[in-house]
Design a protein around this motif. Structure first.
Motif, PDB file in Angstrom:
ATOM      1  N   PRO A 281      -2.989  -1.744  -6.373  1.00 45.17           N
ATOM      2  CA  PRO A 281      -2.580  -0.331  -6.310  1.00 45.17           C
ATOM      3  C   PRO A 281      -3.601   0.612  -6.935  1.00 45.17           C
ATOM      4  O   PRO A 281      -3.851   1.693  -6.400  1.00 45.17           O
ATOM      5  CB  PRO A 281      -1.250  -0.286  -7.085  1.00 45.17           C
ATOM      6  CG  PRO A 281      -1.073  -1.607  -7.699  1.00 45.17           C
ATOM      7  CD  PRO A 281      -1.978  -2.578  -7.030  1.00 45.17           C
TER       8      PRO A 281
ATOM      9  N   TYR B 238      -6.386   1.079  -4.578  1.00 47.01           N
ATOM     10  CA  TYR B 238      -5.911   1.917  -3.467  1.00 47.01           C
ATOM     11  C   TYR B 238      -5.983   3.386  -3.854  1.00 47.01           C
ATOM     12  O   TYR B 238      -6.465   4.234  -3.099  1.00 47.01           O
ATOM     13  CB  TYR B 238      -4.484   1.528  -3.090  1.00 47.01           C
ATOM     14  CG  TYR B 238      -3.881   2.412  -2.018  1.00 47.01           C
ATOM     15  CD1 TYR B 238      -4.248   2.255  -0.685  1.00 47.01           C
ATOM     16  CD2 TYR B 238      -2.969   3.415  -2.346  1.00 47.01           C
ATOM     17  CE1 TYR B 238      -3.718   3.068   0.300  1.00 47.01           C
ATOM     18  CE2 TYR B 238      -2.435   4.231  -1.370  1.00 47.01           C
ATOM     19  CZ  TYR B 238      -2.815   4.054  -0.052  1.00 47.01           C
ATOM     20  OH  TYR B 238      -2.292   4.874   0.914  1.00 47.01           O
TER      21      TYR B 238
ATOM     22  N   LEU C 182      -0.585   0.654   2.611  1.00 48.42           N
ATOM     23  CA  LEU C 182      -1.318  -0.333   1.835  1.00 48.42           C
ATOM     24  C   LEU C 182      -1.004  -1.743   2.313  1.00 48.42           C
ATOM     25  O   LEU C 182      -1.892  -2.557   2.578  1.00 48.42           O
ATOM     26  CB  LEU C 182      -0.959  -0.173   0.355  1.00 48.42           C
ATOM     27  CG  LEU C 182      -1.535  -1.215  -0.603  1.00 48.42           C
ATOM     28  CD1 LEU C 182      -3.052  -1.182  -0.578  1.00 48.42           C
ATOM     29  CD2 LEU C 182      -1.057  -0.969  -2.023  1.00 48.42           C
TER      30      LEU C 182
ATOM     31  N   ALA D 216       4.472   5.984   8.607  1.00 47.08           N
ATOM     32  CA  ALA D 216       4.442   4.930   7.595  1.00 47.08           C
ATOM     33  C   ALA D 216       4.358   5.544   6.194  1.00 47.08           C
ATOM     34  O   ALA D 216       3.711   6.572   5.998  1.00 47.08           O
ATOM     35  CB  ALA D 216       3.233   4.026   7.827  1.00 47.08           C
ATOM     36  N   SER D 217       5.024   4.927   5.229  1.00 41.98           N
ATOM     37  CA  SER D 217       4.933   5.397   3.846  1.00 41.98           C
ATOM     38  C   SER D 217       3.631   4.889   3.234  1.00 41.98           C
ATOM     39  O   SER D 217       2.979   4.006   3.793  1.00 41.98           O
ATOM     40  CB  SER D 217       6.122   4.888   3.047  1.00 41.98           C
ATOM     41  OG  SER D 217       5.983   3.495   2.843  1.00 41.98           O
ATOM     42  N   ARG D 218       3.281   5.440   2.081  1.00 43.05           N
ATOM     43  CA  ARG D 218       2.080   4.995   1.387  1.00 43.05           C
ATOM     44  C   ARG D 218       2.097   3.485   1.154  1.00 43.05           C
ATOM     45  O   ARG D 218       1.093   2.804   1.296  1.00 43.05           O
ATOM     46  CB  ARG D 218       1.969   5.677   0.022  1.00 43.05           C
ATOM     47  CG  ARG D 218       1.511   7.093   0.095  1.00 43.05           C
ATOM     48  CD  ARG D 218      -0.005   7.148   0.180  1.00 43.05           C
ATOM     49  NE  ARG D 218      -0.475   8.529   0.214  1.00 43.05           N
ATOM     50  CZ  ARG D 218      -1.743   8.873   0.402  1.00 43.05           C
ATOM     51  NH1 ARG D 218      -2.656   7.945   0.588  1.00 43.05           N
ATOM     52  NH2 ARG D 218      -2.099  10.125   0.407  1.00 43.05           N
ATOM     53  N   PHE D 219       3.259   3.014   0.761  1.00 36.83           N
ATOM     54  CA  PHE D 219       3.369   1.594   0.468  1.00 36.83           C
ATOM     55  C   PHE D 219       3.134   0.771   1.728  1.00 36.83           C
ATOM     56  O   PHE D 219       2.421  -0.236   1.702  1.00 36.83           O
ATOM     57  CB  PHE D 219       4.741   1.300  -0.130  1.00 36.83           C
ATOM     58  CG  PHE D 219       4.906  -0.128  -0.525  1.00 36.83           C
ATOM     59  CD1 PHE D 219       4.274  -0.621  -1.662  1.00 36.83           C
ATOM     60  CD2 PHE D 219       5.649  -1.004   0.257  1.00 36.83           C
ATOM     61  CE1 PHE D 219       4.384  -1.948  -2.017  1.00 36.83           C
ATOM     62  CE2 PHE D 219       5.767  -2.335  -0.089  1.00 36.83           C
ATOM     63  CZ  PHE D 219       5.145  -2.802  -1.232  1.00 36.83           C
TER      64      PHE D 219
END
Lengths: 287, 273
Positions: B86, B89, B179, B173-176
């Motif tokens: 993270p 990222y 990634l 899509a979410s950030r998660f």
């Protein structure tokens, strides 16, 4: 809401900040505080004192350790750079067999420091399995007490460290060599420059940034080395191979003097901090 | 032609310099007790035996040490990646003030010797009862590995075109998810390099386990081999040699299998800055 907060950069860094904060930064601050205390292993409360630094800086033990550290770091770095440069130039010729050389360099580099020490202590032995002394006797010379006299012991820990560290230095410089455009050499050959002239006027100047970075990185790594020395000599005979990190270790865990060992650690911190600032400076001027 | 031959000779010399110590230890580890004492020494054992390995595996706690090292490596790799991914990222995909400076501050930690933090950590671990505890030890391993891992992974993530993210973002899509579904699958080489580096470093750690553990049954290979060296003394170098080879084997196998990755990671790490 949940999604909003994930849009912030710092949310992703929280775990890193926590782990580094608790297990790195806090101990770091603590060691600085301990260095101004008279703490020993086992005592809970400590006062504030400059005694550790005064004792260290005015005693001879510390300066002996500094001298050993200086010789160890300087000799290791010098030979790792030179040997690394030579091997980098060799493997850059990319003849058949260069991959074997690369492989052997990386192999030496991944050997854990402790095992480096164990392996070399076998190599240095004066018994039948001490292969170095066998070669020396083949040359008609007397056996060398590699680990038993102060100056030979220092030589021996440097050699073992150079063996382990040169792979890293060589691979770095090899990468930099590959980055030099071929046109430079082609143009130089057309102008009639000799190989030697090409090396001085093209290779070295082009390699300079990497050599600088490499020097500082190797210096920091060597400065922090203790495990191969620990396995080879434990810092002896006497204190002849006790570098700063081993000195800090001995103060705390042999003499149980937490304050004084912490002061050693803080001095290490200041020195590696200086190298790091140099590193940043070169990286900055490079971009 | 002469030039070529001299380069070959130099190749030979350099390889011997790097390989001789390891080959010599292998040779010793395959010798019988009596051949160890033969002078002049033989390079290739006259009688090759694997007894030394069996002896070490059976009569010492070497297998326990190996297993302990293996566990510590796994904990460290998982823990480090969990924290560094993270962070990498964030450094790769967000824009914020002083990003370069913050990354540099994190890298500074890389330059600090473990002995410096080992001293205070020994003290409060003994107060907290965290000595002889793999959780406590692994957390320090992880803290030590995070800076370089973050740095390496950021480099890997940077190499992935941002258009991939944009496309997925438009799809909601979410950030998660970005990634997890977009970046990580493409960043496998970077993840592999990071894993290799973390593993090699964790396998080599010596001082921290030496300070923070004092039960033989918990020692990793690096500490264990030192104890073995002490126990065997002079008369059993062939056992010590066999133990060294056993302790080295995982790292060497890794080098042979993953040479390409290691070369890449080594050079990418320092060149980019």
């Amino acid at each position: 809401m949940n999604r909003n907060i994930m849009e912030r950069w710092w949310v992703w860094i929280i775990p890193l900040a926590l782990v580094l904060g608790i297990f790195f930064l806090y101990p770091l601050l603590n060691v600085i505080r301990l260095s101004f205390s008279n703490a020993t292993i086992g005592t809970i409360e400590d006062g504030f004192t400059f005694e550790n630094y005064i004792h260290i800086l005015t005693g001879s033990g510390f300066w002996q350790v500094m001298k050993v550290t200086l010789v160890f770091v300087f000799a290791s770095v010098l030979f790792q750079l030179l040997l690394g440069l030579i091997t980098a130039i060799l493997i850059n010729k990319d003849l058949f067999g260069s991959s074997l050389v690369k492989l052997s360099m990386i192999t030496a580099w991944v050997v854990p420091g402790i095992i480096t020490g164990v392996i070399w202590s076998i190599m240095y032995s004066s018994s039948s399995w001490g292969i170095l002394n066998y070669f020396i006797r083949l040359l008609g010379l007397n056996q060398i007490p590699f680990l038993y006299t102060p100056s030979w012991a220092l030589f021996s820990v440097v050699l073992a460290n150079v063996w382990r560290g040169t792979g890293f230095s060589g691979i770095m410089q090899y990468a930099a060599l590959r980055g030099i455009p071929d046109q430079l050499y082609e143009a130089a050959s057309i102008d009639g420059a000799s190989t030697w002239q090409q090396f001085w006027n093209i290779t070295l100047p082009q390699l300079k940034p990497m050599l600088m970075i490499n020097t500082i990185l190797i210096t920091i790594y060597t400065f922090n080395t203790y495990d191969s020395i620990f396995a080879l000599t434990q810092g002896g005979p006497g204190n002849s191979t006790t570098v700063l990190s081993l000195g800090a270790y001995k103060q705390v865990f042999r003499y149980l003097n937490l304050g004084r060992g912490s002061a050693y650690a803080v001095i290490m911190l200041i020195l590696s901090g200086t190298f790091t600032i140099l590193y940043a400076w070169f990286m900055g001027s490079d971009q | 032609m002469v030039k070529k031959i001299s380069i070959y000779i130099l190749y030979g010399l350099v390889s011997i310099f790097f390989l001789l110590p390891i080959l010599w230890i292998i040779s010793l580890s395959l010798k019988t007790t009596s051949e160890i004492f033969v002078f002049p020494p033989t390079f290739i054992p006259e009688e090759i035996t694997f007894d030394n390995f069996f002896y070490v595996l059976k009569n010492t706690t070497m297998t326990t040490y190996l297993w302990n090292s293996f566990k510590l490596v796994i904990y460290t790799v998982l823990g480090t990646l969990l924290v560094a991914i993270p962070a990498a990222y964030s450094f790769s995909r967000f824009d914020f003030k002083n990003k370069a400076k913050l990354l540099f501050v994190i890298l500074i930690f890389q330059m600090i010797s473990p002995i410096v933090i080992g001293i205070p950590i020994y003290r409060y671990y003994s107060n907290l009862g965290l000595l002889n505890n793999y959780f406590g030890l692994s957390m320090v391993y992880i803290a030590i590995q995070i800076p370089f891992a973050t740095f390496l992974l950021k480099g890997g993530f940077d190499a992935i075109p941002k258009e991939l993210d944009e496309a997925a973002k438009i799809d909601g899509a979410s950030r998660f998810q970005l990634l997890h579904k977009v970046i990580l699958p493409v960043a496998l080489p970077a993840l592999a390099s990071a894993t290799i580096f973390i593993s090699i470093n964790a396998w080599s750690q010596f001082l921290l386990p030496y300070l923070l553990l004092d039960r033989t049954s918990q020692y990793p290979v690096s500490v264990g081999i030192l104890m073995t060296q002490g126990n065997f003394q002079q008369i059993s170098t062939h056992y010590l040699a066999a133990a060294s080879i056993i302790a080295l084997l995982p790292a060497i196998v890794m080098v042979f299998l993953l040479q390409k990755f290691i070369l890449k990671a080594l050079t990418a790490g320092a060149v980019k800055g």
